[in-house]
Design an enzyme around this catalytic site. Structure first.
Site, PDB file in Angstrom:
ATOM      1  N   LYS A 103      77.639  89.290 -39.960  1.00  0.00           N
ATOM      2  CA  LYS A 103      78.184  88.001 -39.513  1.00  0.00           C
ATOM      3  C   LYS A 103      77.422  87.408 -38.341  1.00  0.00           C
ATOM      4  O   LYS A 103      77.408  86.197 -38.177  1.00  0.00           O
ATOM      5  CB  LYS A 103      79.658  88.143 -39.159  1.00  0.00           C
ATOM      6  CG  LYS A 103      79.887  88.925 -37.891  1.00  0.00           C
ATOM      7  CD  LYS A 103      81.352  88.994 -37.530  1.00  0.00           C
ATOM      8  CE  LYS A 103      81.491  89.786 -36.241  1.00  0.00           C
ATOM      9  NZ  LYS A 103      82.705  90.556 -36.159  1.00  0.00           N
ATOM     10  N   ARG A 128      94.541  92.154 -30.848  1.00  0.00           N
ATOM     11  CA  ARG A 128      94.123  91.122 -31.784  1.00  0.00           C
ATOM     12  C   ARG A 128      94.933  91.392 -33.042  1.00  0.00           C
ATOM     13  O   ARG A 128      96.150  91.332 -32.998  1.00  0.00           O
ATOM     14  CB  ARG A 128      92.599  91.147 -31.996  1.00  0.00           C
ATOM     15  CG  ARG A 128      92.094  89.843 -32.620  1.00  0.00           C
ATOM     16  CD  ARG A 128      90.578  89.797 -32.795  1.00  0.00           C
ATOM     17  NE  ARG A 128      90.115  90.668 -33.853  1.00  0.00           N
ATOM     18  CZ  ARG A 128      88.823  90.830 -34.182  1.00  0.00           C
ATOM     19  NH1 ARG A 128      87.898  90.172 -33.516  1.00  0.00           N
ATOM     20  NH2 ARG A 128      88.462  91.647 -35.149  1.00  0.00           N
TER      21      ARG A 128
HETATM   22  C1  LIG Z   1      82.359  91.812 -36.000  1.00  0.00           C
HETATM   23  C2  LIG Z   1      83.152  92.937 -36.439  1.00  0.00           C
HETATM   24  C3  LIG Z   1      82.595  94.221 -36.434  1.00  0.00           C
HETATM   25  C4  LIG Z   1      81.194  94.504 -35.942  1.00  0.00           C
HETATM   26  O1  LIG Z   1      81.107  94.360 -34.559  1.00  0.00           O
HETATM   27  P1  LIG Z   1      79.773  94.691 -33.759  1.00  0.00           P
HETATM   28  O2  LIG Z   1      80.193  94.647 -32.348  1.00  0.00           O
HETATM   29  O3  LIG Z   1      78.769  93.666 -34.134  1.00  0.00           O
HETATM   30  O4  LIG Z   1      79.314  96.055 -34.168  1.00  0.00           O
HETATM   31  C5  LIG Z   1      83.385  95.249 -36.901  1.00  0.00           C
HETATM   32  N1  LIG Z   1      84.639  95.039 -37.331  1.00  0.00           N
HETATM   33  C6  LIG Z   1      85.207  93.814 -37.350  1.00  0.00           C
HETATM   34  C7  LIG Z   1      86.593  93.654 -37.833  1.00  0.00           C
HETATM   35  C8  LIG Z   1      84.477  92.726 -36.907  1.00  0.00           C
HETATM   36  O5  LIG Z   1      85.035  91.509 -36.932  1.00  0.00           O
END
Ligand SMILES: *Cc1c(COP(=O)(O)O)cnc(C)c1O
Length: 358
Positions: free
Chosen positions: A36, A131
């Site tokens: 993402k 969250r």
């Molecule tokens: C963005 C996200 C991750 C990954 O996070 P990083 O800090 O980029 O490793 C993992 N789990 C969820 C639910 C996320 O939204």
């Protein structure tokens, strides 16, 4: 249009992936490659696959679609709970959803039935970050109820920390999942997956502070820039200098550091304050808040400081630099995760990938 541009060392990202997969697999942990932060860019997917990932995840269905259009046929996880308005696409493109509401599960079950497909889900648990997620005391009942969906498969439990509440990942908050798992198993419900968070879980994995039952982490930042911004630590043995931003200088002038006149709010709702540092030499670079997050941008020239930005202008103080800057010069910056995310998502920033930087 070439500037501003981001130069991306795709080979270093592939290296980070390979290194982290090995260390995680040695501890019985599966990694999901999160795309993402980079709009699921095809060359980043290439780097992830080259590094050995076969399971990808994204929070946006549009990015999941991009992953599928690219031709990826492996497993894909949706990291944000599906919207009811996107259920059909979720069933079509996603294998595993992270959920915390029965209404979502009902909609998924109905659509999976209609399309003749199977779908899996992980139940998110709020272990303190506040969250998303079912509260720990409600998990037992939630999961027992969720066994009734005929077209859905319960895979396990997941947690998120370090995202909203800034809660740090610890042995104790991961242990919440471990205890819920044994409770469910004593009732005859299998819990094959415990998804223990994101990059911040990687840091505690290396400190051997992740309970052994945690067998999955969902990772973006550690792969992309070898960093854990929640703890502000580097991931050992990885590359950090993977993304580099370059912009052109539009203007250089001496001017007072302090604004003159009555001060109101800027377009982002903040009231600016600037200390009086006398007359300073300022440069404007052609990049702005639409493209970067200024506090995660680090000038390569250590004698340059970022004074602020508006949507299209980056204001730099170059008074102390040893370099003689001119109009039209390029100026470059190291990028932390926030800026990587904005720049990769900005259509104004061109992206250049390199595979021979190691
Ligand atoms: C963005 C996200 C991750 C990954 O996070 P990083 O800090 O980029 O490793 C993992 N789990 C969820 C639910 C996320 O939204």
């Amino acid at each position: 249009m070439k500037y501003p541009k981001v130069e991306i060392s795709a080979d270093k990202i592939a290296f980070n992936v390979q290194k982290l997969i090995k260390d995680a697999n040695d501890r019985g942990i599966e990694l999901v490659g999160v795309t993402k932060g980079v709009l699921a860019h095809p060359q980043i997917i290439d780097a992830y696959l080259e590094g050995g990932l076969n399971y990808l995840g994204d929070s946006r269905i549009q990015n999941v679609k991009r992953i599928r259009d690219y031709g990826f046929t492996g497993k894909v996880m949706l990291l944000r709970a599906p919207m009811l308005k996107e259920i059909s696409q979720v069933i079509n493109y996603v294998d595993v959803s992270l959920v915390s509401e029965h209404k979502t599960l009902e909609a998924l079950d109905l659509e999976a039935n209609r399309l003749g497909k199977k779908h899996s889900f992980v139940v998110m648990v709020d272990v303190g970050d506040r969250r998303e997620g079912v509260m720990p005391e409600d998990v037992d009942e939630f999961v027992v109820d969720s066994q009734k969906y005929e077209n859905l498969q319960f895979l396990g439990l997941g947690l998120n920390v370090g995202c909203f509440g800034g809660v740090l990942p610890t042995w104790d908050n991961a242990q919440v999942l471990v205890e819920l798992k044994s409770k469910l198993e004593s009732r005859g419900i299998e819990v094959p997956t415990l998804s223990g968070g994101s990059t911040c879980g990687i840091s505690i994995m290396y400190k051997e502070q992740l309970p052994a039952q945690i067998n999955q982490l969902r990772v973006g930042e550690a792969f992309l820039i070898g960093n854990d911004s929640v703890r502000e630590v580097k991931i050992p043995g990885t590359y950090q200098n993977t993304f580099r931003l370059t912009a052109e200088i539009l203007e250089i002038k001496e001017r007072p550091s302090q604004p003159a006149g009555e001060i109101g709010k800027d377009p982002f709702g903040n009231t600016p304050h600037f200390p009086d540092r006398g007359i300073r030499k300022r440069a404007i670079a052609a990049v702005g808040k639409q493209d970067v997050v200024i506090n995660s941008l680090i000038p390569e020239d250590k004698h340059v400081t970022i004074e602020g930005a508006s949507s299209d202008h980056l204001i730099l103080d170059i008074s102390d630099s040893q370099r003689e800057y001119s109009i039209g010069d390029e100026i470059s910056f190291d990028m932390e995760y926030g800026t990587v995310l904005f720049s990769m998502n900005s259509p104004y920033v061109s992206k250049e990938f390199y595979w021979n930087t190691i």
